[in-house]
Design an enzyme around this catalytic site. Structure first.
Site, PDB file in Angstrom:
ATOM      1  N   SER A   1       2.924  -1.242  -5.881  1.00 27.61           N
ATOM      2  CA  SER A   1       1.854  -2.071  -6.468  1.00 27.61           C
ATOM      3  C   SER A   1       1.990  -3.469  -5.899  1.00 27.61           C
ATOM      4  O   SER A   1       3.075  -3.850  -5.413  1.00 27.61           O
ATOM      5  CB  SER A   1       2.050  -2.124  -7.994  1.00 27.61           C
TER       6      SER A   1
ATOM      7  N   TYR B   1       7.050  -3.139 -15.779  1.00 25.17           N
ATOM      8  CA  TYR B   1       6.256  -2.655 -14.643  1.00 25.17           C
ATOM      9  C   TYR B   1       6.659  -3.384 -13.364  1.00 25.17           C
ATOM     10  O   TYR B   1       6.878  -2.772 -12.317  1.00 25.17           O
ATOM     11  CB  TYR B   1       4.768  -2.871 -14.944  1.00 25.17           C
TER      12      TYR B   1
HETATM   13  P1  NAD Z   1      -3.867   7.096 -13.705  1.00 29.55           P
HETATM   14  O1  NAD Z   1      -3.547   6.834 -15.135  1.00 29.55           O
HETATM   15  O2  NAD Z   1      -5.261   7.476 -13.307  1.00 29.55           O
HETATM   16  O3  NAD Z   1      -2.843   8.183 -13.119  1.00 29.55           O
HETATM   17  C1  NAD Z   1      -1.498   8.253 -13.526  1.00 29.55           C
HETATM   18  C2  NAD Z   1      -1.000   9.659 -13.344  1.00 29.55           C
HETATM   19  O4  NAD Z   1       0.364   9.722 -13.799  1.00 29.55           O
HETATM   20  C3  NAD Z   1      -1.787  10.682 -14.181  1.00 29.55           C
HETATM   21  O5  NAD Z   1      -1.939  11.884 -13.445  1.00 29.55           O
HETATM   22  C4  NAD Z   1      -0.876  10.907 -15.384  1.00 29.55           C
HETATM   23  O6  NAD Z   1      -1.078  12.161 -16.002  1.00 29.55           O
HETATM   24  C5  NAD Z   1       0.474  10.807 -14.717  1.00 29.55           C
HETATM   25  N1  NAD Z   1       1.564  10.596 -15.668  1.00 29.55           N
HETATM   26  C6  NAD Z   1       1.713   9.622 -16.614  1.00 29.55           C
HETATM   27  N2  NAD Z   1       2.833   9.833 -17.344  1.00 29.55           N
HETATM   28  C7  NAD Z   1       3.419  10.954 -16.837  1.00 29.55           C
HETATM   29  C8  NAD Z   1       4.601  11.702 -17.177  1.00 29.55           C
HETATM   30  N3  NAD Z   1       5.412  11.326 -18.162  1.00 29.55           N
HETATM   31  N4  NAD Z   1       4.881  12.807 -16.437  1.00 29.55           N
HETATM   32  C9  NAD Z   1       4.066  13.214 -15.443  1.00 29.55           C
HETATM   33  N5  NAD Z   1       2.940  12.555 -15.094  1.00 29.55           N
HETATM   34  C10 NAD Z   1       2.619  11.449 -15.782  1.00 29.55           C
HETATM   35  O7  NAD Z   1      -3.443   5.763 -12.934  1.00 29.55           O
HETATM   36  P2  NAD Z   1      -3.606   5.315 -11.409  1.00 29.55           P
HETATM   37  O8  NAD Z   1      -4.307   4.013 -11.483  1.00 29.55           O
HETATM   38  O9  NAD Z   1      -4.128   6.379 -10.529  1.00 29.55           O
HETATM   39  O10 NAD Z   1      -2.061   5.017 -11.072  1.00 29.55           O
HETATM   40  C11 NAD Z   1      -1.282   5.800 -10.173  1.00 29.55           C
HETATM   41  C12 NAD Z   1      -0.163   4.942  -9.622  1.00 29.55           C
HETATM   42  O11 NAD Z   1      -0.717   3.821  -8.940  1.00 29.55           O
HETATM   43  C13 NAD Z   1       0.786   4.363 -10.684  1.00 29.55           C
HETATM   44  O12 NAD Z   1       2.122   4.395 -10.204  1.00 29.55           O
HETATM   45  C14 NAD Z   1       0.299   2.930 -10.816  1.00 29.55           C
HETATM   46  O13 NAD Z   1       1.331   2.067 -11.263  1.00 29.55           O
HETATM   47  C15 NAD Z   1      -0.112   2.635  -9.392  1.00 29.55           C
HETATM   48  N6  NAD Z   1      -1.034   1.508  -9.246  1.00 29.55           N
HETATM   49  C16 NAD Z   1      -2.274   1.525  -9.846  1.00 29.55           C
HETATM   50  C17 NAD Z   1      -3.125   0.430  -9.679  1.00 29.55           C
HETATM   51  C18 NAD Z   1      -4.507   0.372 -10.324  1.00 29.55           C
HETATM   52  O14 NAD Z   1      -5.116  -0.705 -10.330  1.00 29.55           O
HETATM   53  N7  NAD Z   1      -5.076   1.452 -10.835  1.00 29.55           N
HETATM   54  C19 NAD Z   1      -2.705  -0.661  -8.914  1.00 29.55           C
HETATM   55  C20 NAD Z   1      -1.442  -0.630  -8.315  1.00 29.55           C
HETATM   56  C21 NAD Z   1      -0.618   0.470  -8.482  1.00 29.55           C
END
Ligand code: NAD
Length: 264
Positions: free
Chosen positions: A146, A159
């Site tokens: 991130s 985080y």
């Molecule tokens: P999202 O909530 O759409 O996806 C998260 C995924 O992780 C889902 O499939 C969820 O079911 C899974 N998950 C959560 N807890 C879990 C557990 N205990 N066991 C197994 N699976 C689990 O979110 P996203 O935005 O797609 O985020 C994905 C990654 O990208 C994360 O690591 C997040 O920190 C990172 N990220 C997101 C953003 C953003 O703006 N959306 C920015 C930077 C980084």
């Protein structure tokens, strides 16, 4: 790279039932890889995803319900994939959660959950998958970090600590694996347009008496100079590139996709 350059490869993608992980799963399946999907969600939704992804791209798709809080389940997810597909060629550590609170009020259980899901799970999955990759002499470890792996925001202690940890873990893996044909890299998105982000808009509009556009520009994209969201497809595009032969000498890096956020 040819269109199906991942044919014959197997990819395990944690947290791939939604958002960025699902987009990476689609991109890898389109490139011919068989897929282990993982993440939370109801059974009917997950069954439909597995069926759709397999049908759309003519690849085998299986689902692992491994909870990223549980090291034994993570190790079993990798071992089961190895039993079925021989080796895990591509490991994408993507599952992640967030909790927002000042340090002195941050609940211990939220700290533990975030460190476990956002950091320790990546270590455990790597630990299990590396011997097979090393033996094969080819592998790709890609972790979704991130902008918060490079910079901080208040109230996101766990985080930010976990994501900085992912960047350090990635560098260490890259050095340990440097001569083995296995690369380790992370991708650092800024704000990505996912259902999670979209769902926050109506409440923020009400709470701040703002229009949708004001919420997007003045609250969400305040730190992102391009004033646009990153798309999940853009993140998946970088994950696809890192899986290609063109990226064979790229290891230990942290690639920002953040509209200039960390250039400030
Ligand atoms: P999202 O909530 O759409 O996806 C998260 C995924 O992780 C889902 O499939 C969820 O079911 C899974 N998950 C959560 N807890 C879990 C557990 N205990 N066991 C197994 N699976 C689990 O979110 P996203 O935005 O797609 O985020 C994905 C990654 O990208 C994360 O690591 C997040 O920190 C990172 N990220 C997101 C953003 C953003 O703006 N959306 C920015 C930077 C980084």
């Amino acid at each position: 790279m040819s269109e199906r350059f991942l044919s014959g490869r197997h990819a395990v993608i944690t947290g791939s039932t939604s958002g960025i992980g699902l987009a990476i799963a689609k991109a890898y399946a389109k490139a011919g890889a068989s897929i282990t999907l993982n993440g939370l969600g109801d059974k009917a939704m997950i069954d439909a995803l597995v069926a759709e992804l397999g049908k759309a791209h003519g690849v085998t798709v299986r689902y692992s319900a491994a909870n990223m809080l549980k090291p034994d389940e993570i190790t079993a997810m990798i071992k089961d994939a190895e039993k079925e597909f021989g080796v895990v060629d591509l490991l994408v550590n993507n599952a992640g959660i967030q909790h927002v609170a000042p340090i002195d009020e941050f609940p211990m259980e939220q700290w533990d959950r975030i460190i476990a899901i956002n950091l320790t799970s990546a270590f455990v999955a790597m630990r299990a998958a590396i011997p097979g990759m090393r033996q094969k002499g080819w592998g790709r470890i890609i972790s979704t970090a991130s902008a918060h792996s490079l910079t901080a925001s208040p109230f996101k202690a766990a985080y930010v600590a976990a994501k900085h940890g992912i960047a350090g873990l990635t560098k260490t893996a890259a050095l340990e694996l440097a001569t083995s044909g296995v690369t380790a890299n992370c991708i650092s998105p800024g704000y990505v347009w996912t259902p999670l982000v979209e769902a926050q808009i109506p409440d923020t509009m009400k709470a701040r008496n703002m229009t949708q556009e004001q919420v997007i520009q003045e609250v969400m994209l305040e730190r992102q100079p391009t004033k646009r969201f990153v798309t999940v497809e853009q993140v998946a595009g970088t994950a696809l590139f890192l899986a290609s032969d063109s990226a064979a000498e790229i290891t230990g890096t942290n690639i920002s996709i953040d509209g200039g956020w960390t250039a400030q």
